[in-house]
Design a protein around this motif. Structure first.
Motif, short mmCIF file in Angstrom:
data_model
loop_
_atom_site.label_atom_id
_atom_site.label_comp_id
_atom_site.label_asym_id
_atom_site.label_seq_id
_atom_site.Cartn_x
_atom_site.Cartn_y
_atom_site.Cartn_z
N THR A 124 0.35 9.20 -22.36
CA THR A 124 1.43 8.26 -22.68
C THR A 124 1.10 6.81 -22.36
O THR A 124 1.83 5.91 -22.78
N GLU A 125 0.03 6.57 -21.60
CA GLU A 125 -0.35 5.24 -21.14
C GLU A 125 0.64 4.66 -20.13
O GLU A 125 0.56 3.49 -19.77
N GLU A 126 1.60 5.49 -19.68
CA GLU A 126 2.57 5.03 -18.70
C GLU A 126 1.87 4.69 -17.39
O GLU A 126 0.99 5.41 -16.93
N LEU A 127 2.29 3.57 -16.81
CA LEU A 127 1.72 3.10 -15.55
C LEU A 127 2.62 3.53 -14.40
O LEU A 127 3.85 3.39 -14.48
N VAL A 128 2.01 4.07 -13.34
CA VAL A 128 2.76 4.48 -12.16
C VAL A 128 2.09 3.81 -10.95
O VAL A 128 0.87 3.85 -10.80
N TRP A 129 2.92 3.22 -10.11
CA TRP A 129 2.43 2.55 -8.91
C TRP A 129 2.35 3.52 -7.74
O TRP A 129 3.10 4.49 -7.68
N THR A 130 1.46 3.21 -6.80
CA THR A 130 1.39 3.94 -5.54
C THR A 130 1.54 2.92 -4.41
O THR A 130 1.48 1.71 -4.64
N THR A 131 1.69 3.41 -3.21
CA THR A 131 1.72 2.54 -2.04
C THR A 131 0.36 2.51 -1.34
O THR A 131 0.24 1.98 -0.25
N VAL A 132 -0.65 3.03 -2.00
CA VAL A 132 -1.99 3.09 -1.41
C VAL A 132 -2.74 1.80 -1.71
O VAL A 132 -2.93 1.42 -2.87
N ALA A 133 -3.16 1.14 -0.65
CA ALA A 133 -3.84 -0.15 -0.76
C ALA A 133 -5.34 0.02 -0.90
O ALA A 133 -5.94 0.94 -0.33
N CYS A 134 -5.94 -0.87 -1.63
CA CYS A 134 -7.40 -0.96 -1.73
C CYS A 134 -7.98 -0.99 -0.32
O CYS A 134 -7.38 -1.55 0.60
N ARG A 135 -9.15 -0.41 -0.18
CA ARG A 135 -9.76 -0.33 1.16
C ARG A 135 -10.04 -1.69 1.77
O ARG A 135 -10.18 -1.82 2.98
N LEU A 136 -10.10 -2.75 0.96
CA LEU A 136 -10.35 -4.08 1.50
C LEU A 136 -9.08 -4.85 1.87
O LEU A 136 -9.16 -5.89 2.51
N LEU A 137 -7.93 -4.33 1.48
CA LEU A 137 -6.69 -5.05 1.78
C LEU A 137 -6.26 -4.82 3.22
O LEU A 137 -6.09 -3.69 3.66
N ASP A 138 -6.10 -5.90 3.95
CA ASP A 138 -5.53 -5.83 5.29
C ASP A 138 -4.03 -5.68 5.08
O ASP A 138 -3.38 -6.61 4.60
N THR A 139 -3.49 -4.52 5.41
CA THR A 139 -2.08 -4.25 5.09
C THR A 139 -1.10 -5.01 5.98
O THR A 139 0.09 -5.01 5.70
N GLN A 140 -1.59 -5.68 7.01
CA GLN A 140 -0.71 -6.52 7.83
C GLN A 140 -0.67 -7.95 7.28
O GLN A 140 0.39 -8.50 7.07
N SER A 141 -1.83 -8.54 7.03
CA SER A 141 -1.87 -9.92 6.52
C SER A 141 -1.69 -9.97 5.00
O SER A 141 -1.36 -11.01 4.46
N CYS A 142 -1.95 -8.84 4.34
CA CYS A 142 -1.91 -8.73 2.87
C CYS A 142 -2.98 -9.59 2.21
O CYS A 142 -2.83 -10.05 1.08
N GLN A 143 -4.07 -9.77 2.91
CA GLN A 143 -5.22 -10.52 2.40
C GLN A 143 -6.42 -9.60 2.28
O GLN A 143 -6.55 -8.64 3.04
N CYS A 144 -7.30 -9.93 1.37
CA CYS A 144 -8.54 -9.17 1.20
C CYS A 144 -9.45 -9.48 2.38
O CYS A 144 -9.60 -10.64 2.78
N ARG A 145 -10.06 -8.44 2.92
CA ARG A 145 -10.95 -8.61 4.07
C ARG A 145 -12.27 -9.29 3.71
O ARG A 145 -12.94 -9.83 4.59
N ASP A 146 -12.64 -9.25 2.44
CA ASP A 146 -13.89 -9.89 2.00
C ASP A 146 -13.74 -10.41 0.58
O ASP A 146 -14.45 -10.00 -0.33
N TYR A 147 -12.78 -11.29 0.39
CA TYR A 147 -12.43 -11.78 -0.95
C TYR A 147 -13.64 -12.32 -1.73
O TYR A 147 -13.82 -11.93 -2.89
N PRO A 148 -14.50 -13.15 -1.14
CA PRO A 148 -15.62 -13.68 -1.94
C PRO A 148 -16.58 -12.60 -2.44
O PRO A 148 -17.21 -12.75 -3.48
N ASN A 149 -16.71 -11.51 -1.69
CA ASN A 149 -17.66 -10.45 -2.03
C ASN A 149 -16.98 -9.14 -2.41
O ASN A 149 -17.60 -8.09 -2.37
N ARG A 150 -15.71 -9.19 -2.76
CA ARG A 150 -14.93 -7.97 -2.98
C ARG A 150 -15.53 -7.07 -4.05
O ARG A 150 -15.48 -5.85 -3.94
#
Length: 155
Positions: free
Chosen positions: A41-67
């Motif tokens: 169906t191409e339907e998009l479903v969200w999860t609450t699982v964050a990328c391994r580089l996302l600091d879930t407290q600051s909500c910033q990438c831990r290595d943005y330049p080299n992500r």
């Protein structure tokens, strides 16, 4: 001049400097949550699982330049790619500016305070599960990441 319009109201996304472009990101972290797409169906479903580089407290990438070295399928957002992407949250500043809409009052460029994205309930802080702690994405489905943010206490 105090009456001068902010850059996001006078420039297209393609004409923004790199610093202006980067400052549009409100730091909510919603785009860094895993999403699932139904093959049929191409339907998009969200999860609450964050990328391994996302600091879930600051909500910033831990290595943005080299992500992309760590997460090869991480999307480097550009004006051209933005036109083809359907998974940015409705409150995403890139999406809002592309649609000719204004930034919300909690956006750091409006409020002057990077914490307002969190206190407004717009960020994933306190609601995201680190990727390494999630066993199965299907166990972490959620609608809120793909909806307009709700104030804390109303969730």
């Amino acid at each position: 001049m105090a009456d001068e319009l902010p850059f996001w109201k006078t420039k297209t996304l393609a004409r923004m400097s790199r610093a202006e472009w980067e400052s549009l990101c409100d730091g909510c972290g919603r785009c860094c949550l895993h999403k699932l797409r139904d093959e049929d169906t191409e339907e998009l479903v969200w999860t609450t699982v964050a990328c391994r580089l996302l600091d879930t407290q600051s909500c910033q990438c831990r290595d943005y330049p080299n992500r992309r070295d760590h997460v090869p399928d991480c999307v480097k957002l550009t004006p051209r790619k933005l036109a083809k992407i359907d998974w940015l949250p409705p409150s995403c500043a890139y999406r809002l500016v592309a649609e000719g809409k204004d930034l919300p009052e909690w956006h750091p460029l409006i409020s002057g305070d990077p914490e307002t994205v969190h206190t407004s309930g717009a960020s994933v802080r306190g609601r995201a599960v680190p990727e390494r702690q999630a066993r199965d994405l299907e166990d972490h489905l959620a609608e809120w990441p793909g909806t307009w943010p709700s104030p804390p206490g109303s969730r």
